[in-house]
Design an enzyme around this catalytic site. Structure first.
Site, short mmCIF file in Angstrom:
data_model
loop_
_atom_site.label_atom_id
_atom_site.label_comp_id
_atom_site.label_asym_id
_atom_site.label_seq_id
_atom_site.Cartn_x
_atom_site.Cartn_y
_atom_site.Cartn_z
N GLU B 86 0.84 -1.20 0.00
CA GLU B 86 0.00 0.00 0.00
C GLU B 86 0.88 1.25 0.00
OE1 GLU B 86 -2.10 -0.37 3.91
OE2 GLU B 86 -0.98 1.48 4.17
N CYS B 118 -3.25 -4.67 3.88
CA CYS B 118 -2.16 -5.56 4.31
C CYS B 118 -2.26 -6.96 3.72
CB CYS B 118 -2.13 -5.65 5.84
SG CYS B 118 -1.83 -4.08 6.64
N HIS B 241 -1.53 -12.27 10.53
CA HIS B 241 -1.23 -10.85 10.34
C HIS B 241 -1.07 -10.21 11.71
CE1 HIS B 241 -0.95 -6.87 8.88
NE2 HIS B 241 -2.06 -6.49 9.48
#
Lengths: 135, 353
Positions: B86, B118, B241
């Site tokens: 990103e 993400c 994550h």
């Protein structure tokens, strides 16, 4: 802006793409039309390893345009293990820690940025070697 | 319910992996001191900060060079280079062509930049699994890399880090980890976003928790385990994550895992949230120590929102190849602490005009 000039040298800048002379075997960087050792016009592409050592160095405090925001930074003559010597910025190192003979390796980093709207130029720099080299 | 597992017709796996983490570290205490008089609780110990000459392109190049070293293939063997981030340096102009050129993989290669907050890195890797699994190509490179932005003083400034991981997908024979299957779970959930000309992202504060991170990660993880008829104790490692330490720890517990399964791949406390790279950098740390036969579950999360759950089994090739490039812990150990003022300078947060 020097779009065409930078575009032409991208291979050598991004990854140390050099040459080997097929007359005398000299390894050459940057690439050129005539072998600097035997003056014959013959060469083949050679990917240099990027491994070398600091031959000499200095610290730049009064940097040229485009580089002021990075000052102070270390600038070095680096002798590649294949023989050629080149000038490059050192990175990821405190300029005070640089010494002659320091083992270094090539990394590709941002060299300069043309303002908020121009191009970003990438190219080789050298940093202290991370891994001991396999025999 | 229909089995939603993704599995390629030709078996594939991870042929090579590589990581890059910048050298600089900003202790979270520095942010707390600057903005709250030191009173704020700290979500992590410290985060990795890119140097003045680093961005998603340079991070991707080094991670990919490490992946090629471990894969032992020529750069021209790669038929795709897909980069999830990103923080692509250009709004228009691909990161992937610069990386392809620097690796020596251009010009006959697919190249493209991906964005899914993400989750863009694992999305690119699953696409690579499809390309190789369909026999359109033998090798494809997926990268997750970011130099994440955090608004000064915002909760994200403590954790928004930098790093990248590169994964080369190839045929299962010769792979150092076999791809067993993946399952993705995606909804329109507005927990975190950034509009085109905004410098910093916005987020829904507490909304980023239960309806976003936990719902997607836990659902994708559970559905994958069910679809593969597996229990958590059949996995040696789990990597989720990791936007902070608390979230992945709680989600892993909800999924039924134990600390010894998640600790190896939980790096956020020491390098921050590396966004598109976060779950993949954790995976590289696991591959650095895993043994043949170990199973690994990776579940990414991207805001907006979705999760990819990926099941892997390590093969006997891991031993020969992991020493061919620097380990993830080598990059974490290469540490130079900086103060908040240096951080502002390195991240270009000081406006001169």
């Amino acid at each position: 802006m020097h779009i065409a000039r930078n575009w032409r040298v991208k291979k050598q800048r991004y990854s140390l793409h050099g040459e080997i002379c097929h007359h005398c075997g000299a390894k050459v960087f940057p690439p050129r039309d005539i072998c600097p050792e035997c003056a014959k016009p013959a060469y083949d592409p050679l990917q240099l390893s990027g491994q070398g050592e600091v031959y000499s160095h200095t610290t730049v405090y009064d940097a040229p345009a485009g580089f002021q925001h990075q000052a102070p930074y270390a600038l070095a003559l680096v002798r590649l293990e294949e023989g050629p010597m080149l000038t490059a910025q050192l990175t990821d190192v405190d300029p005070k820690e640089v010494h002659i003979g320091m083992p270094v390796e090539m990394v590709t980093r941002k060299l300069s940025v043309e303002g908020d709207e121009g191009l970003i130029q990438y190219g080789y720099k050298f940093r202290p070697r991370m891994m001991a080299r396999a025999a | 319910m229909k089995n939603m597992l993704l599995q390629p017709s030709r078996p594939v796996g991870i042929t090579g992996y590589g990581v890059y983490i910048p050298r600089y570290r900003l202790p979270a205490q520095e942010v707390s001191d600057a903005w709250t008089g030191g009173s704020a609780g700290l979500p992590i110990l410290e985060k990795a900060v890119p140097g003045l000459d680093e961005d998603t392109t340079t991070i991707s190049i080094e991670a990919a060079r490490n992946a090629l070293l471990r894969a032992g293939i020529a750069p021209t063997d790669l038929r795709a280079i897909w980069i999830g981030s990103e923080s692509h340096p250009y709004a228009v102009k691909p990161t992937s062509t610069i990386v392809a050129e620097a690796l020596g993989a251009a010009p006959m290669v697919q190249a493209g930049d991906w964005e899914f907050a993400c989750k863009a890195g694992t999305e690119a890797i699953i696409a690579a699994v499809g390309l190789v699994g369909s026999e359109m190509a033998d090798y494809a490179l997926g990268i997750g890399a970011d130099t994440a932005q955090g608004r000064p003083g915002d909760a994200l400034e403590y954790t928004a880090g930098a790093g990248g991981a590169a994964i080369i997908i190839g045929p299962a024979h010769g792979a150092l980890a076999r791809f067993e299957g993946s399952l993705s779970y995606v909804t329109d959930t507005p927990d975190f976003w950034r509009r085109p000309r905004a410098e910093y992202p916005s987020h829904g504060m507490r909304f980023t928790g239960d309806p976003a991170y936990f719902h997607h990660i836990v659902t994708a993880g559970q559905m994958l385990l069910e679809a593969m008829d597996r229990r958590p104790d059949e996995y040696r490692y789990v990597v989720l994550h990791q936007p902070n330490v608390k979230f992945p720890t709680r989600a892993a517990k909800q999924l039924g895992f134990k600390p010894e399964q998640w600790e190896t791949g939980l790096l956020v406390g020491r390098i921050g949230n590396t966004y598109s790279a976060a779950s993949l950098v954790g995976l590289t740390a696991v591959l650095d120590v895993a043994e043949p036969g170990d199973r690994i579950l990776v579940v990414s999360f991207g805001s907006g929102a979705g999760s990819d759950a990926i099941s892997l089994e390590v093969t006997e090739h891991i031993h020969d190849r992991r020493l061919l490039a620097p380990a993830t812990e080598d990059y974490i150990a290469r540490r130079t602490a900086i103060d908040y003022a240096t951080y502002l300078r390195y991240r270009g947060k000081l406006r001169m005009k």
